[in-house]
Design a protein around this motif. Structure first.
Motif, short mmCIF file in Angstrom:
data_model
loop_
_atom_site.label_atom_id
_atom_site.label_comp_id
_atom_site.label_asym_id
_atom_site.label_seq_id
_atom_site.Cartn_x
_atom_site.Cartn_y
_atom_site.Cartn_z
N ARG A 72 0.83 -1.21 0.00
CA ARG A 72 0.00 0.00 0.00
C ARG A 72 0.86 1.26 0.00
NH1 ARG A 72 -5.00 1.91 1.79
NH2 ARG A 72 -5.75 -0.22 2.08
N ASN A 73 1.98 1.21 0.70
CA ASN A 73 2.85 2.38 0.82
C ASN A 73 3.99 2.39 -0.20
OD1 ASN A 73 2.01 3.99 3.41
ND2 ASN A 73 1.84 1.83 3.99
N GLY A 74 3.99 1.42 -1.08
CA GLY A 74 5.02 1.39 -2.12
C GLY A 74 6.42 1.17 -1.58
N VAL A 75 6.53 0.45 -0.46
CA VAL A 75 7.84 0.21 0.15
C VAL A 75 8.53 -0.96 -0.54
CG1 VAL A 75 9.02 -0.46 2.28
CG2 VAL A 75 7.12 1.16 2.37
N LYS A 76 9.73 -0.75 -1.00
CA LYS A 76 10.47 -1.78 -1.74
C LYS A 76 11.59 -2.42 -0.91
CE LYS A 76 8.20 -0.74 -5.54
NZ LYS A 76 7.16 -1.66 -6.06
N ASN A 77 11.97 -1.79 0.19
CA ASN A 77 13.14 -2.27 0.95
C ASN A 77 12.77 -2.94 2.26
OD1 ASN A 77 12.29 0.14 2.09
ND2 ASN A 77 14.36 0.76 2.72
N ALA A 78 11.52 -3.44 2.38
CA ALA A 78 11.10 -4.15 3.59
C ALA A 78 10.53 -5.51 3.20
CB ALA A 78 10.07 -3.36 4.37
#
Length: 499
Positions: free
Chosen positions: A390-396
């Motif tokens: 949803r938050n567009g996080v790629k590094n988690a």
């Protein structure tokens, strides 16, 4: 108990207003003694008679639970609602629990005493400090953390709330009948399943209590029967409400003993007409005779079944069973301090143990190189993955499993972590988990705790196994209760600097 958080809401063993994390703890007052002295309503207080004696005592200090300590006949007794320096008459029960006494009246009042604003205060037990001024509450919590953390350094001044009411974004009210067979809704009295009828809890979100009152008023016309724990008959057991304090979205969960909901469509229409601000409505089925509030079966009656809220610049999806901090305003302060203590520069590898739905993992991802969240609860892991997308996080990345075992496996593969974030339940961590930190040897550990007593115990272990405490920050997450959170920064001793 698993080291990871158990996120299934349970009926409180002690009160309804304790910390939002496990281990979890539960008719209007008819007047108070003059001067605002509490009138205890426990069974021992009602028994009185030859089994009890009245004594005049003076309070010397407070316990970590906010009770006053007094000396009587060579014994140390705990007295709820009594403040240091106050002289009072107490009832000492010969039959009651050893070490406890009940406050009858205060003879000499402390300057820190105030009139509790809640009319249910003495009956409920969910709040323990409303008889103390806000300033005195903050000082009490500061003193508690200072004493527990004395071996590790001097904590920073506590972060308090400007408006220490209306803060709970999650509330649950039990539904039942009184002796006159009238439908009632409220919280359980301390250490009981006796419902205290109430229209308003001063630490709940006001809109949540308003919705409960509407539902309670609709039950008769819709022939909706409250559940009876003794007979196992009836339909509605609890109403659970979650409010997105930033988004304004509201979830209402009807916890019922049966999936058969007569008049369902008309009920939904009427409730939505009365409260158009409700964005989703669910039916949760709990047929079990246990302390768990929520059952396993769930049906969405209206809306998408979840709400969203914003924390630390991230948007989180919250389900009925999701663990989400119950005081967002103070959580912002807590997490801001935790990320600050992690000293992230954009290159670090971070392990977030007890990661839940990914709140602190995703907030940390904004400043870290990569984040690995580890959580035992599979539903929470799914929520975390959704929140990441949803938050567009790629590094988690999020993993289902035991965080201690995960870190031991990392160490055995020769992998490194720069920072470990940990936010365990009230029981704290165990030696197996703490030893995994010693094996992985991260440069920094940031320990967020809702129970400084178990945190102090765990810090003692870590400081014996290669770490030094550099900073401690208490945060008042639960005003009006004795609970206090604290976040501590630890560093590998070869990296330890001056405080």
């Amino acid at each position: 108990m698993s080291k990871q958080k158990n996120r299934n809401d349970k009926k409180p063993a002690q009160s309804n207003h304790q910390s939002g994390k496990p281990n979890k703890k539960q008719g209007p007052a008819k007047g108070k003694p003059k001067g605002g002295n509490p009138k205890n309503s426990s069974p021992n207080a009602r028994q009185g008679g030859p089994k009890a004696t009245t004594a005049k005592v003076t309070c010397s200090r407070l316990t970590n639970e906010g009770k006053g300590l007094v000396e009587w006949e060579g014994k140390q007794l705990e007295v709820a609602h009594l403040l240091p320096g106050e002289t009072a008459e107490v009832r000492v029960s010969k039959k009651g629990r050893f070490g406890d006494a009940e406050l009858k009246r205060v003879l000499h009042q402390s300057e820190d005493r105030v009139e509790p604003p809640c009319p249910y205060y003495e009956q409920c037990g969910g709040c323990q400090l409303q008889h103390m001024s806000n300033q005195a509450q903050g000082q009490f919590k500061q003193n508690t953390v200072d004493a527990l953390m004395k071996p590790f350094g001097k904590p920073e001044p506590i972060l308090t709330m400007d408006h220490p009411y209306d803060y709970r974004n999650k509330s649950q009210m039990a539904i039942g009948r009184n002796k006159d067979r009238q439908v009632i809704g409220g919280l359980y009295a301390q250490n009981t399943h006796q419902i205290i009828p109430m229209d308003r809890c001063l630490i709940h979100d006001p809109k949540a209590d308003e919705i409960v009152q509407t539902i309670k008023g609709m039950m008769k016309s819709f022939k909706m029967q409250p559940y009876n724990e003794d007979t196992g008959q009836g339909f509605l057991r609890h109403v659970l409400i979650k409010v997105g304090q930033t988004s304004g979205e509201i979830m209402v969960v009807l916890v019922a003993a049966s999936p058969i909901f007569k008049g369902k469509n008309n009920f939904i229409t009427a409730l939505r007409k009365a409260h158009p601000e409700i964005t989703t409505l669910l039916l949760n089925i709990n047929k079990r005779n246990t302390s768990a509030v929520l059952g396993d079966q769930e049906k969405v009656l209206f809306g998408k079944g979840t709400i969203t809220d914003t924390l630390g610049g991230m948007t989180f999806e919250i389900s009925a069973k999701s663990f989400y901090q119950i005081n967002p305003a103070q959580t912002e302060k807590l997490y801001t301090k935790a990320i600050e203590m992690a000293n992230l520069t954009g290159k670090e590898t971070v392990v977030d143990a007890y990661s839940g739905i990914g709140t602190i993992s995703l907030i940390a991802s904004q400043k870290a190189g990569s984040v690995m969240g580890v959580e035992l609860n599979q539903d929470a892991v799914r929520d975390a993955i959704r929140n990441s997308k949803r938050n567009g996080v790629k590094n988690a990345r999020f993993y289902q499993g035991d965080a201690g075992e995960f870190m031991v496996q990392m160490a055995s593969r020769g992998e490194k972590a720069d920072v470990v974030l940990m936010d365990p339940p009230r029981s704290g961590s165990d030696e197996a988990f703490l030893s995994s930190i010693a094996k992985l040897k991260p440069k920094r550990v940031v320990y967020v705790s809702c129970n400084p007593e178990t945190q102090a115990r765990d810090l003692k272990y870590l400081t014996k196994h290669g770490y030094a405490v550099e900073a401690i920050q208490p945060v008042d997450m639960f005003p009006q209760t004795y609970h206090v959170e604290a976040v501590a920064k630890l560093v590998r001793k070869e990296k330890a600097g001056k405080r």
